[in-house]
Enzyme design. Structure first.
Site, PDB file in Angstrom:
ATOM      1  CG  ASP A  45       0.296  -8.272   2.482  1.00  0.00           C
ATOM      2  OD1 ASP A  45       0.638  -7.895   3.282  1.00  0.00           O
ATOM      3  OD2 ASP A  45       1.249  -9.189   1.525  1.00  0.00           O
ATOM      4  CE1 TYR A  73      -4.914 -12.325  -2.566  1.00  0.00           C
ATOM      5  CE2 TYR A  73      -5.327 -14.539  -2.176  1.00  0.00           C
ATOM      6  CZ  TYR A  73      -5.738 -13.378  -1.831  1.00  0.00           C
ATOM      7  OH  TYR A  73      -5.846 -13.027  -0.558  1.00  0.00           O
ATOM      8  CG  ASP A  87       5.951  -8.424  -0.308  1.00  0.00           C
ATOM      9  OD1 ASP A  87       7.179  -7.446  -0.442  1.00  0.00           O
ATOM     10  OD2 ASP A  87       5.584  -7.754  -0.092  1.00  0.00           O
ATOM     11  NE  ARG A 188       3.125 -10.678   2.537  1.00  0.00           N
ATOM     12  CZ  ARG A 188       3.666 -10.414   3.425  1.00  0.00           C
ATOM     13  NH1 ARG A 188       5.042 -10.214   3.412  1.00  0.00           N
ATOM     14  NH2 ARG A 188       2.682 -10.255   4.617  1.00  0.00           N
TER      15      ARG A 188
END
Length: 299
Positions: A45, A73, A87, A188
């Site tokens: 993203d 992550y 998000d 997210r």
């Protein structure tokens, strides 16, 4: 690299900056590498930073297989606010006082989202619903549901809990987390679901991808660094790092490249990278009834 030199086939591991789409990075790389044949393995993203694997020239054929590998992550989840995109890019749709949330409650919510789970992707995403992108349906004001999909969250760890106050004055809690997960997992959506389970809502405020398969941040270069020196991981090295390896002699290499399905040993994972004499990367193959079936040829 001189202006006439051809960019070698291989992977470029980029440390993507925030604010860039994955396609923005591909477009920049096309300019640097002076070729249209550039693609990426697994979208990040715009808000997110970190490892984005690009393929140049023949290595674009590796990307579909690399996209299926495990990813890792580091992120920050804000409890107490829900957004339309799950998000920090989206507008806030609800706020709730999160100051009473306990560490035990957080750990229990995270435990429910660890392992093999069914996840509903974020509505503002590139998932296609009946042939139309989900985000386009959201923009069009449609009311719709996205079916849950199986994903695997191998590890979901909370490193820190920090009390904070949001801009609108809401007492919120920020969780610093790390996640190791399968391809197709939305971090997210994990943030949204942790917040929903705790009854206060949640969204992702920061995300950094630290690994895609075997490729980690220490191998990644910023766009500025790549502009100075275009670092391409040779395709043979990239394949050897990402897939099980099978070495064959010259005769079997020739048969394989001529489309003959030769006998192959069994491997626990697929596809398998085949190397001929002189460390020459030949193909990616899958085992079918004891025979090697080529899925992509590189020689």
């Amino acid at each position: 690299m001189s202006n006439t030199a051809r960019t070698p086939d291989g992977l470029v591991i980029v440390d993507k900056p925030s604010g860039f789409t994955s396609h923005d990075v591909v477009a920049k790389m096309r300019g640097m590498a002076r070729t249209r044949r550039v693609g990426h393995a697994g979208t990040l993203d715009p808000m997110a930073t970190g490892v984005l694997v690009l393929g140049v020239e023949k290595a674009t054929k590796l990307l579909g297989h690399l996209a299926l590998t495990e990813k890792e992550y580091l992120g920050t989840i804000r409890l107490g606010q829900t957004t339309v995109t799950d998000d920090a890019e989206g507008e806030i749709t609800a706020s709730a006082d999160a100051s009473k949330v306990s560490r035990e409650g957080v750990d229990a919510a995270v435990a429910k989202l660890t392992g093999d789970i069914m996840q509903v992707p974020s509505k503002v995403s590139a998932i296609k619903i009946d042939g139309k992108r989900s985000y386009a349906r959201v923009r069009g004001g449609e009311d719709f549901d996205i079916p849950a999909r199986p994903v695997t969250v191998s590890s979901f760890t909370v490193y820190d809990m920090r009390d904070a106050v949001a801009e609108d004055g809401t007492p919120v809690v920020d969780l610093v987390v790390s996640v190791v997960c399968s391809s197709g997992t939305y971090i997210r959506a994990l943030a949204r679901d942790v917040g929903a389970d705790l009854g206060v809502g949640g969204h992702l405020t920061a995300l950094r991808r630290t690994r895609v398969g075997p490729y980690k941040l220490d191998a990644a270069r910023t766009l500025d660094q790549l502009q100075e020196e275009l670092t391409v991981m040779p395709i043979a090295q990239a394949a050897a790092a990402a897939f099980p390896r099978w070495d064959v002699d010259e005769r079997r290499a020739r048969l394989l490249l001529n489309g003959v399905r030769i006998d192959m040993p069994s491997y626990p994972e697929a596809p398998v990278a085949v190397f001929g004499p002189g460390d020459r990367f030949l193909a990616l193959v899958e085992e079918r009834n004891g025979k090697a079936k080529s899925v992509a040829v590189f020689a």
